[in-house]
Design a protein around this motif. Structure first.
Motif, PDB file in Angstrom:
ATOM      1  N   SER A 176      25.221  39.655  55.256  1.00 18.73           N
ATOM      2  CA  SER A 176      24.627  38.625  54.405  1.00 18.73           C
ATOM      3  C   SER A 176      24.102  39.221  53.099  1.00 18.73           C
ATOM      4  N   LYS A 177      23.538  40.411  53.202  1.00 16.64           N
ATOM      5  CA  LYS A 177      23.028  41.070  51.998  1.00 16.64           C
ATOM      6  C   LYS A 177      24.162  41.496  51.083  1.00 16.64           C
ATOM      7  N   SER A 178      25.292  41.889  51.672  1.00 20.17           N
ATOM      8  CA  SER A 178      26.416  42.362  50.859  1.00 20.17           C
ATOM      9  C   SER A 178      27.076  41.247  50.063  1.00 20.17           C
ATOM     10  N   LEU A 179      26.781  39.975  50.390  1.00 17.56           N
ATOM     11  CA  LEU A 179      27.371  38.852  49.654  1.00 17.56           C
ATOM     12  C   LEU A 179      26.542  38.436  48.448  1.00 17.56           C
ATOM     13  N   ARG A 180      25.372  38.993  48.281  1.00 14.36           N
ATOM     14  CA  ARG A 180      24.545  38.631  47.141  1.00 14.36           C
ATOM     15  C   ARG A 180      25.183  39.149  45.846  1.00 14.36           C
ATOM     16  N   PRO A 181      24.969  38.437  44.745  1.00 13.22           N
ATOM     17  CA  PRO A 181      25.617  38.863  43.490  1.00 13.22           C
ATOM     18  C   PRO A 181      25.250  40.270  43.055  1.00 13.22           C
ATOM     19  N   GLU A 182      24.016  40.682  43.328  1.00  8.73           N
ATOM     20  CA  GLU A 182      23.615  42.017  42.890  1.00  8.73           C
ATOM     21  C   GLU A 182      24.089  43.127  43.811  1.00  8.73           C
ATOM     22  N   GLU A 183      24.580  42.761  45.013  1.00 10.75           N
ATOM     23  CA  GLU A 183      25.013  43.766  45.976  1.00 10.75           C
ATOM     24  C   GLU A 183      26.504  43.709  46.283  1.00 10.75           C
ATOM     25  N   CYS A 184      27.153  42.586  46.013  1.00 11.88           N
ATOM     26  CA  CYS A 184      28.536  42.407  46.470  1.00 11.88           C
ATOM     27  C   CYS A 184      29.501  43.369  45.795  1.00 11.88           C
ATOM     28  N   ILE A 185      29.240  43.720  44.534  1.00  7.81           N
ATOM     29  CA  ILE A 185      30.176  44.585  43.816  1.00  7.81           C
ATOM     30  C   ILE A 185      30.221  45.983  44.421  1.00  7.81           C
ATOM     31  N   LYS A 186      29.143  46.399  45.095  1.00 12.03           N
ATOM     32  CA  LYS A 186      29.106  47.730  45.703  1.00 12.03           C
ATOM     33  C   LYS A 186      30.002  47.831  46.926  1.00 12.03           C
ATOM     34  N   HIS A 187      30.351  46.686  47.502  1.00  8.92           N
ATOM     35  CA  HIS A 187      31.160  46.682  48.722  1.00  8.92           C
ATOM     36  C   HIS A 187      32.625  46.361  48.455  1.00  8.92           C
ATOM     37  N   MET A 188      33.029  46.347  47.188  1.00 10.09           N
ATOM     38  CA  MET A 188      34.406  46.048  46.837  1.00 10.09           C
ATOM     39  C   MET A 188      35.209  47.328  46.679  1.00 10.09           C
ATOM     40  N   VAL A 189      36.484  47.245  47.095  1.00  3.28           N
ATOM     41  CA  VAL A 189      37.426  48.362  46.945  1.00  3.28           C
ATOM     42  C   VAL A 189      38.608  47.842  46.132  1.00  3.28           C
ATOM     43  N   VAL A 190      38.861  48.469  44.980  1.00  2.00           N
ATOM     44  CA  VAL A 190      39.966  48.087  44.099  1.00  2.00           C
ATOM     45  C   VAL A 190      41.110  49.064  44.342  1.00  2.00           C
ATOM     46  N   ALA A 191      42.234  48.532  44.835  1.00  2.00           N
ATOM     47  CA  ALA A 191      43.410  49.360  45.121  1.00  2.00           C
ATOM     48  C   ALA A 191      44.402  49.225  43.966  1.00  2.00           C
ATOM     49  N   VAL A 192      44.739  50.349  43.344  1.00  2.00           N
ATOM     50  CA  VAL A 192      45.616  50.379  42.175  1.00  2.00           C
ATOM     51  C   VAL A 192      46.908  51.079  42.549  1.00  2.00           C
ATOM     52  N   ASP A 193      48.025  50.499  42.158  1.00  2.00           N
ATOM     53  CA  ASP A 193      49.322  51.105  42.429  1.00  2.00           C
ATOM     54  C   ASP A 193      49.501  52.336  41.549  1.00  2.00           C
ATOM     55  N   PRO A 194      50.013  53.454  42.092  1.00  4.02           N
ATOM     56  CA  PRO A 194      50.187  54.663  41.261  1.00  4.02           C
ATOM     57  C   PRO A 194      51.117  54.449  40.071  1.00  4.02           C
ATOM     58  N   ALA A 195      52.110  53.567  40.197  1.00  2.56           N
ATOM     59  CA  ALA A 195      53.010  53.327  39.070  1.00  2.56           C
ATOM     60  C   ALA A 195      52.280  52.726  37.882  1.00  2.56           C
ATOM     61  N   LEU A 196      51.188  51.996  38.129  1.00  5.85           N
ATOM     62  CA  LEU A 196      50.419  51.413  37.042  1.00  5.85           C
ATOM     63  C   LEU A 196      49.625  52.470  36.290  1.00  5.85           C
ATOM     64  N   LEU A 197      49.193  53.498  37.001  1.00  5.30           N
ATOM     65  CA  LEU A 197      48.430  54.561  36.341  1.00  5.30           C
ATOM     66  C   LEU A 197      49.305  55.459  35.497  1.00  5.30           C
ATOM     67  N   GLN A 198      50.605  55.470  35.739  1.00  2.28           N
ATOM     68  CA  GLN A 198      51.512  56.293  34.949  1.00  2.28           C
ATOM     69  C   GLN A 198      51.864  55.675  33.603  1.00  2.28           C
ATOM     70  N   LEU A 199      51.473  54.421  33.387  1.00  2.00           N
ATOM     71  CA  LEU A 199      51.749  53.770  32.118  1.00  2.00           C
ATOM     72  C   LEU A 199      50.704  54.153  31.075  1.00  2.00           C
ATOM     73  N   GLU A 200      50.816  53.538  29.922  1.00  2.00           N
ATOM     74  CA  GLU A 200      49.978  53.934  28.786  1.00  2.00           C
ATOM     75  C   GLU A 200      48.502  53.727  29.034  1.00  2.00           C
ATOM     76  N   GLY A 201      48.135  52.593  29.608  1.00  2.00           N
ATOM     77  CA  GLY A 201      46.720  52.286  29.793  1.00  2.00           C
ATOM     78  C   GLY A 201      46.201  52.557  31.184  1.00  2.00           C
ATOM     79  N   GLY A 202      46.851  53.394  31.967  1.00  2.00           N
ATOM     80  CA  GLY A 202      46.384  53.675  33.315  1.00  2.00           C
ATOM     81  C   GLY A 202      45.025  54.344  33.352  1.00  2.00           C
ATOM     82  N   GLY A 203      44.799  55.288  32.464  1.00  2.00           N
ATOM     83  CA  GLY A 203      43.501  55.965  32.420  1.00  2.00           C
ATOM     84  C   GLY A 203      42.370  55.037  32.044  1.00  2.00           C
ATOM     85  N   THR A 204      42.618  54.124  31.091  1.00  2.00           N
ATOM     86  CA  THR A 204      41.591  53.157  30.695  1.00  2.00           C
ATOM     87  C   THR A 204      41.240  52.231  31.855  1.00  2.00           C
TER      88      THR A 204
END
Length: 494
Positions: A156-184
């Motif tokens: 319940s605490k993890s769903l609060r706006p101030e806490e929810c972002i800490k429990h998120m995992v962003v999965a990025v495809d490696p092919a996207l990082l090889q492009l021009e803006g992957g580092g950004t």
């Protein structure tokens, strides 16, 4: 030495035969009562007194006890004299030995009792062990329930706006990082405060999200995938698919190449649990290059130059990049609208990779806060409005706030402003007073028009205006106070 004494005694007896030797009582023969002594012939007892130095040693010899040596008999007599208590104990010892049979019988009688006591002790030990196991099981169950409650609280605490972002995992495809803006992109995600994972995705050059849900186990968190997927599409693929769509529309479906809509439908079929959205970067550069080529062709036509002379050289130098089909802005908008109508997939056009990184960041925040917003919107009443006015009026124990509650009750009618409610409130500060006024009316029409002539004042000073409540609102208030039909329409005319 004893023999010398005997010889001297004999000489002394021969020399003085009239002298008599002393007689000792214990050296006299004793009558024997046992059978063995009666059968055996009696032998005279003899005693000899020997002198060794200054001490006299008495030698005792008796033939009444044939089997016991004399030294042992003397020792036995001395022991009996020195320890009379032990001698007194002999009858008791003999009695205990005689009662050995009774003790054995008592032992045999108590064997069943001993076995019963052992079984009782075993039962008690087993009962203690069961109670101990029950206590341990109860303790484990309490710990499990406590862990579940703690996990629910963390969830319940993890769903609060101030806490929810800490429990998120962003999965990025490696092919996207090889492009021009992957580092950004990677830097923007890490600066957001969430976790970032570089994993190969089912859709190439895509970004997915997952939520770390707290678990009941210690230091345990399960990753719950989110359905949202943002896929970066190159300008070349996007223009080609739109060109195929235009050709199919112009030739009434004769084209066999995949269009933008058919391509997206295939991805949705392969991944039905995903909610796809597309992002196209630097599409404006394609239109600028197309406009530049069109202007060059126009200038070449005006100057009388050949249409394809210099262009062929440029194509050979630049390669495949200049072989994109010609697509207008109107055709792009038409294909995008067709895609949204048939698949529900939206397309986001971005100018730079920085805008793409910002788009991923905003999408991450929206996905993280979505459960909290959905829970807040579940009010249980379809007509309930999430606003400060609909929050209700607080009334304390002293009755403070009742006047404002009555005013808000009047304002719930359509086309009833705060000035109209204040005019009614000034005449009848409570529902009880209004009900009393209705009871004093003699006819039904008088009740319906009771509030019609009340004046409503707007503004102050010379700019102030007045008007009357009117018969319509007066009728609706009367229906509110007297109607017994819960489905009564207050706006219906009588």
């Amino acid at each position: 030495m004893c023999s010398d004494s005997l010889q001297s005694e004999d000489l002394r007896s021969s020399s003085d035969s009239d002298e008599e030797l002393p007689v000792f009582d214990f050296l006299q023969p004793r009558p024997s009562t046992d059978v063995a002594s009666q059968k055996a012939p009696k032998k005279p007892a003899s005693s000899v007194l020997c002198s060794v130095g200054s001490a006299d040693v008495m030698m005792i010899s008796s033939d009444s006890e044939d089997d016991v040596p004399l030294a042992q008999r003397v020792k036995l007599r001395q022991e009996r004299r020195s320890t009379p208590e032990e001698a007194d104990d002999l009858p008791h010892r003999h009695l205990s030995a005689s009662e050995t049979g009774d003790a054995t019988k008592a032992t045999k009688r108590s064997a069943e009792e001993i076995r019963a006591s052992r079984e009782e002790a075993l039962r008690r030990r087993q009962a203690r062990e069961r109670r101990q196991q029950d206590r341990e099981a109860l303790k484990q169950e309490q710990e499990r329930q406590k862990a579940e409650r703690r996990a629910l609280a963390e969830a319940s605490k993890s769903l609060r706006p101030e806490e929810c972002i800490k429990h998120m995992v962003v999965a990025v495809d490696p092919a996207l990082l090889q492009l021009e803006g992957g580092g950004t992109l990677l830097a923007s995600v890490q600066a957001l405060g969430c976790s970032c994972a570089i994993e190969k995705q089912p859709l190439p050059r895509s970004v997915t999200w997952a939520r770390q849900a707290p678990s009941a186990q210690q230091n345990g968190a399960a990753r719950v995938p989110e359905p949202h997927v943002v896929m970066q599409m190159t300008v070349e693929d996007f223009i080609t698919l739109i060109h195929n769509y235009i050709q199919e529309e112009r030739h009434s479906g004769s084209a066999c190449s995949p269009t933008l809509t058919s391509w997206v439908r295939e991805r949705q079929r392969l991944h039905p649990d995903k909610r796809l959205s597309l992002a196209v970067i630097e599409l404006e550069s394609y239109f600028r290059a197309r406009k530049s080529r069109s202007q060059k062709r126009l200038r070449a036509a005006v100057a009388g130059e050949e249409a394809g002379g210099g262009k062929e050289k440029k194509k050979r130098r630049s390669g495949h990049a200049e072989k994109l089909p010609e697509v207008s802005r109107v055709e792009v908008e038409e294909a995008v609208v067709h895609l949204q109508l048939h698949t529900g997939v939206s397309v986001r056009f971005l100018s730079t990779w920085k805008e793409f990184s910002d788009h991923i960041t905003m999408t991450t925040k929206a996905v993280a806060e979505a459960p909290f917003k959905r829970a807040r919107e579940q009010t249980g009443f379809s007509f309930y409005l999430e606003s400060e006015w609909a929050g209700g009026q607080r009334v304390d124990k002293a009755g403070k706030g009742l006047l404002q509650a009555w005013k808000r009750q009047i304002q719930q009618f359509n086309r009833v402003s705060s000035d109209v409610a204040a005019a009614i409130l000034a005449a009848y500060p409570s529902p009880q007073l209004l009900k009393k006024a209705y009871s004093q009316c003699r006819t039904e029409n008088e009740k319906l028009s009771l509030l019609s002539d009340l004046l409503i004042r707007r503004g102050e000073g010379v700019t102030s205006t007045t008007r009357r409540v009117g018969p319509e609102l007066s009728k609706r208030l009367f229906l509110l106070m007297h109607s017994r039909d819960p489905e009564q329409n207050l706006d219906a005319s009588l």
